[in-house]
Motif scaffolding. Structure first.
Motif, PDB file in Angstrom:
ATOM      1  N   PRO A 196     -64.862 -39.430 -27.295  1.00  0.00           N
ATOM      2  CA  PRO A 196     -64.835 -40.538 -26.334  1.00  0.00           C
ATOM      3  C   PRO A 196     -64.382 -41.867 -26.933  1.00  0.00           C
ATOM      4  N   GLU A 197     -64.746 -42.120 -28.200  1.00  0.00           N
ATOM      5  CA  GLU A 197     -64.349 -43.383 -28.826  1.00  0.00           C
ATOM      6  C   GLU A 197     -62.826 -43.489 -28.947  1.00  0.00           C
ATOM      7  N   GLY A 198     -62.161 -42.351 -29.102  1.00  0.00           N
ATOM      8  CA  GLY A 198     -60.705 -42.329 -29.231  1.00  0.00           C
ATOM      9  C   GLY A 198     -59.989 -42.077 -27.916  1.00  0.00           C
ATOM     10  N   GLY A 199     -60.761 -41.936 -26.825  1.00  0.00           N
ATOM     11  CA  GLY A 199     -60.154 -41.701 -25.519  1.00  0.00           C
ATOM     12  C   GLY A 199     -59.757 -40.259 -25.277  1.00  0.00           C
ATOM     13  N   ILE A 200     -60.204 -39.363 -26.116  1.00  0.00           N
ATOM     14  CA  ILE A 200     -59.805 -37.954 -25.997  1.00  0.00           C
ATOM     15  C   ILE A 200     -60.893 -37.169 -25.258  1.00  0.00           C
ATOM     16  N   ALA A 201     -60.448 -36.454 -24.208  1.00  0.00           N
ATOM     17  CA  ALA A 201     -61.356 -35.607 -23.439  1.00  0.00           C
ATOM     18  C   ALA A 201     -60.644 -34.307 -23.089  1.00  0.00           C
ATOM     19  N   ASN A 202     -61.391 -33.222 -23.097  1.00  0.00           N
ATOM     20  CA  ASN A 202     -60.874 -31.909 -22.685  1.00  0.00           C
ATOM     21  C   ASN A 202     -59.604 -31.495 -23.419  1.00  0.00           C
ATOM     22  N   LEU A 203     -59.565 -31.740 -24.700  1.00  0.00           N
ATOM     23  CA  LEU A 203     -58.432 -31.343 -25.528  1.00  0.00           C
ATOM     24  C   LEU A 203     -58.660 -29.906 -26.002  1.00  0.00           C
ATOM     25  N   ILE A 204     -57.668 -29.062 -25.793  1.00  0.00           N
ATOM     26  CA  ILE A 204     -57.766 -27.665 -26.199  1.00  0.00           C
ATOM     27  C   ILE A 204     -57.188 -27.516 -27.604  1.00  0.00           C
ATOM     28  N   VAL A 205     -57.954 -26.861 -28.455  1.00  0.00           N
ATOM     29  CA  VAL A 205     -57.523 -26.549 -29.819  1.00  0.00           C
ATOM     30  C   VAL A 205     -57.616 -25.028 -29.927  1.00  0.00           C
ATOM     31  N   ASP A 206     -56.461 -24.376 -29.995  1.00  0.00           N
ATOM     32  CA  ASP A 206     -56.371 -22.926 -29.843  1.00  0.00           C
ATOM     33  C   ASP A 206     -55.745 -22.279 -31.079  1.00  0.00           C
ATOM     34  N   CYS A 207     -56.494 -21.391 -31.713  1.00  0.00           N
ATOM     35  CA  CYS A 207     -55.997 -20.643 -32.870  1.00  0.00           C
ATOM     36  C   CYS A 207     -55.206 -19.443 -32.362  1.00  0.00           C
ATOM     37  N   GLU A 208     -53.903 -19.570 -32.329  1.00  0.00           N
ATOM     38  CA  GLU A 208     -53.002 -18.497 -31.895  1.00  0.00           C
ATOM     39  C   GLU A 208     -52.166 -18.096 -33.096  1.00  0.00           C
ATOM     40  N   ASP A 209     -52.799 -17.344 -33.987  1.00  0.00           N
ATOM     41  CA  ASP A 209     -52.153 -16.964 -35.236  1.00  0.00           C
ATOM     42  C   ASP A 209     -50.706 -16.542 -34.977  1.00  0.00           C
ATOM     43  N   PRO A 210     -49.743 -17.184 -35.579  1.00  0.00           N
ATOM     44  CA  PRO A 210     -49.780 -17.947 -36.822  1.00  0.00           C
ATOM     45  C   PRO A 210     -49.845 -19.466 -36.640  1.00  0.00           C
ATOM     46  N   ILE A 211     -50.077 -19.956 -35.396  1.00  0.00           N
ATOM     47  CA  ILE A 211     -50.097 -21.408 -35.205  1.00  0.00           C
ATOM     48  C   ILE A 211     -51.390 -21.873 -34.556  1.00  0.00           C
ATOM     49  N   LEU A 212     -51.663 -23.155 -34.747  1.00  0.00           N
ATOM     50  CA  LEU A 212     -52.750 -23.845 -34.061  1.00  0.00           C
ATOM     51  C   LEU A 212     -52.092 -24.687 -32.985  1.00  0.00           C
ATOM     52  N   ILE A 213     -52.535 -24.520 -31.745  1.00  0.00           N
ATOM     53  CA  ILE A 213     -51.999 -25.282 -30.621  1.00  0.00           C
ATOM     54  C   ILE A 213     -53.019 -26.331 -30.224  1.00  0.00           C
ATOM     55  N   ILE A 214     -52.581 -27.578 -30.163  1.00  0.00           N
ATOM     56  CA  ILE A 214     -53.419 -28.681 -29.724  1.00  0.00           C
ATOM     57  C   ILE A 214     -52.774 -29.190 -28.442  1.00  0.00           C
ATOM     58  N   GLU A 215     -53.540 -29.145 -27.340  1.00  0.00           N
ATOM     59  CA  GLU A 215     -52.925 -29.456 -26.053  1.00  0.00           C
ATOM     60  C   GLU A 215     -53.964 -30.045 -25.104  1.00  0.00           C
ATOM     61  N   GLY A 216     -53.539 -31.066 -24.366  1.00  0.00           N
ATOM     62  CA  GLY A 216     -54.427 -31.670 -23.383  1.00  0.00           C
ATOM     63  C   GLY A 216     -53.641 -32.303 -22.251  1.00  0.00           C
ATOM     64  N   VAL A 217     -54.166 -32.160 -21.052  1.00  0.00           N
ATOM     65  CA  VAL A 217     -53.536 -32.754 -19.874  1.00  0.00           C
ATOM     66  C   VAL A 217     -53.766 -34.259 -19.901  1.00  0.00           C
ATOM     67  N   LEU A 218     -52.691 -35.018 -19.715  1.00  0.00           N
ATOM     68  CA  LEU A 218     -52.783 -36.478 -19.660  1.00  0.00           C
ATOM     69  C   LEU A 218     -52.814 -36.980 -18.220  1.00  0.00           C
ATOM     70  N   PHE A 219     -51.936 -36.429 -17.389  1.00  0.00           N
ATOM     71  CA  PHE A 219     -51.923 -36.798 -15.974  1.00  0.00           C
ATOM     72  C   PHE A 219     -51.080 -35.817 -15.195  1.00  0.00           C
ATOM     73  N   GLU A 220     -51.172 -35.913 -13.866  1.00  0.00           N
ATOM     74  CA  GLU A 220     -50.390 -35.058 -12.983  1.00  0.00           C
ATOM     75  C   GLU A 220     -49.392 -35.914 -12.221  1.00  0.00           C
ATOM     76  N   LEU A 221     -48.173 -35.401 -12.135  1.00  0.00           N
ATOM     77  CA  LEU A 221     -47.125 -36.090 -11.381  1.00  0.00           C
ATOM     78  C   LEU A 221     -47.244 -35.713  -9.910  1.00  0.00           C
ATOM     79  N   ASN A 222     -47.198 -36.711  -9.050  1.00  0.00           N
ATOM     80  CA  ASN A 222     -47.290 -36.454  -7.613  1.00  0.00           C
ATOM     81  C   ASN A 222     -45.940 -36.096  -7.007  1.00  0.00           C
ATOM     82  N   ALA A 223     -44.880 -36.501  -7.678  1.00  0.00           N
ATOM     83  CA  ALA A 223     -43.525 -36.213  -7.213  1.00  0.00           C
ATOM     84  C   ALA A 223     -42.596 -36.221  -8.419  1.00  0.00           C
ATOM     85  N   GLU A 224     -41.425 -35.596  -8.253  1.00  0.00           N
ATOM     86  CA  GLU A 224     -40.445 -35.620  -9.342  1.00  0.00           C
ATOM     87  C   GLU A 224     -39.856 -37.012  -9.438  1.00  0.00           C
ATOM     88  N   LYS A 225     -39.985 -37.593 -10.623  1.00  0.00           N
ATOM     89  CA  LYS A 225     -39.503 -38.946 -10.872  1.00  0.00           C
ATOM     90  C   LYS A 225     -38.665 -38.938 -12.143  1.00  0.00           C
TER      91      LYS A 225
END
Length: 131
Positions: free
Chosen positions: A34-63
């Motif tokens: 919370p201090e860094g503004g990070i919430a619901n960040l997925i950290v996934d061990c998918e050998d051979p890589i680590l995937i770090i992924e989190g939704v920032l926002f949703e687009l309501n229309a193509e812009k």
């Protein structure tokens, strides 16, 4: 469970991230700082890589202007990048790291990059989410 899973978990705890959810079978974590503004960040061990992924926002229309701005901002992001999900509607932060020789400094650099992005670019992210 791979040996990487416990190593990544230790790194996250050392970096003082809260593990909100843990799925041992899928070898993934949902974390927050919370201090860094990070919430619901997925950290996934998918050998051979680590995937770090989190939704920032949703687009309501193509812009196209938003896509252009995000791609331009990608150039400034130290680690990771803005990406779209499969639907093309959700904007995510994503980075991948090799698990084989992963060290805590590499994971920390990615997480710090996200925190920096959120602190410096938050007004723009909020404005894009309202379009």
């Amino acid at each position: 469970m791979s040996t990487y899973y416990n190593k990544v978990k230790d790194y996250l705890l050392n970096l003082e991230f809260n593990i909100v959810k843990e799925d041992i079978a899928e070898e993934l974590f949902v974390v927050e700082n919370p201090e860094g503004g990070i919430a619901n960040l997925i950290v996934d061990c998918e050998d051979p890589i680590l995937i770090i992924e989190g939704v920032l926002f949703e687009l309501n229309a193509e812009k196209p202007e938003v896509y252009k701005a995000l791609l331009q901002k990608n150039r400034e992001i130290v680690h990771g990048a803005f990406v779209l999900d499969e639907s093309g509607k959700k904007v995510l932060f994503r980075d991948t790291l090799p698990l084989e020789n992963l060290d805590q400094n590499e994971l920390e650099a990615t997480l710090n990059s996200l925190e920096l992005l959120l602190s410096e670019y938050s007004e723009e992210i909020i404005s894009y989410s309202k379009l």
